[in-house]
Design a protein around this motif. Structure first.
Motif, PDB file in Angstrom:
ATOM      1  N   VAL A  27     103.287  24.697  37.446  1.00  0.00           N
ATOM      2  CA  VAL A  27     103.010  23.500  36.463  1.00  0.00           C
ATOM      3  C   VAL A  27     103.430  23.205  35.088  1.00  0.00           C
ATOM      4  O   VAL A  27     104.348  22.101  34.927  1.00  0.00           O
ATOM      5  CB  VAL A  27     101.439  23.731  36.165  1.00  0.00           C
ATOM      6  N   ALA A  84     100.150  24.412  30.675  1.00  0.00           N
ATOM      7  CA  ALA A  84     100.468  24.395  31.912  1.00  0.00           C
ATOM      8  C   ALA A  84      98.908  25.716  32.659  1.00  0.00           C
ATOM      9  O   ALA A  84      98.039  25.584  33.301  1.00  0.00           O
ATOM     10  CB  ALA A  84     101.681  25.037  32.110  1.00  0.00           C
ATOM     11  N   LEU A  89      96.929  20.864  38.385  1.00  0.00           N
ATOM     12  CA  LEU A  89      96.899  18.825  38.521  1.00  0.00           C
ATOM     13  C   LEU A  89      96.056  18.323  38.357  1.00  0.00           C
ATOM     14  O   LEU A  89      95.516  16.622  37.653  1.00  0.00           O
ATOM     15  CB  LEU A  89      98.442  18.726  38.782  1.00  0.00           C
TER      16      LEU A  89
END
Length: 144
Positions: A20, A41, A74
């Motif tokens: 990420v 992240a 995400l």
């Protein structure tokens, strides 16, 4: 949770955090996002992990592949920003999710994915396609 468990738990998240972080760093480099990609992240992965820790830490079966964890983290960020009405941030997270899902698609046949990975990746793909709410197969909120 004692300190050794916390360290192990965080170590389990590191591969997904790295994935990420790289996607967010690319968006920072392109001028779409500002901030510390590693911190952001960590927030995204930790948020998804907190929703269903037994899924991610292997208490419900095999641990998900880091790519699947990164994708659903995400996707959850996209879903949350949609609920908050933050279209610009939702769009940025969608760009990161799309890039990650494209990477997965290129390698999917060679990756050691199992059933839960497929469910997480499919759920992330559904979010990318705009099916953000009411998915009755949401693996973060329902048993797998």
């Amino acid at each position: 949770m004692d300190e050794s468990e916390a360290t192990f738990d965080n170590a389990d998240r590191l591969p997904a955090l790295s994935l990420v972080t790289r996607k967010l760093q690319r968006l920072i480099d392109q001028g779409f996002l500002e901030g510390a990609p590693g911190t952001l992240a960590a927030e995204l992965v930790n948020h998804a992990w907190a929703i269903r820790p037994a899924l991610f830490d292997g208490r419900e079966g095999r641990k998900p592949h880091p790519l699947a964890v990164a994708a659903i983290a995400l996707a959850e960020a996209v879903r949350l920003e949609s609920l908050r009405g933050d279209a610009p941030l939702q769009g940025i997270y969608t760009l990161a999710l799309s890039a990650l899902l494209d990477d997965i698609a290129l390698e999917r046949e060679t990756l050691p994915l199992h059933e839960i990975d497929e469910r997480l990746i499919d759920a992330a793909q559904a979010v990318r396609l705009g099916r953000l709410h009411g998915d009755r197969l949401d693996p973060l909120r329902q048993p797998t």
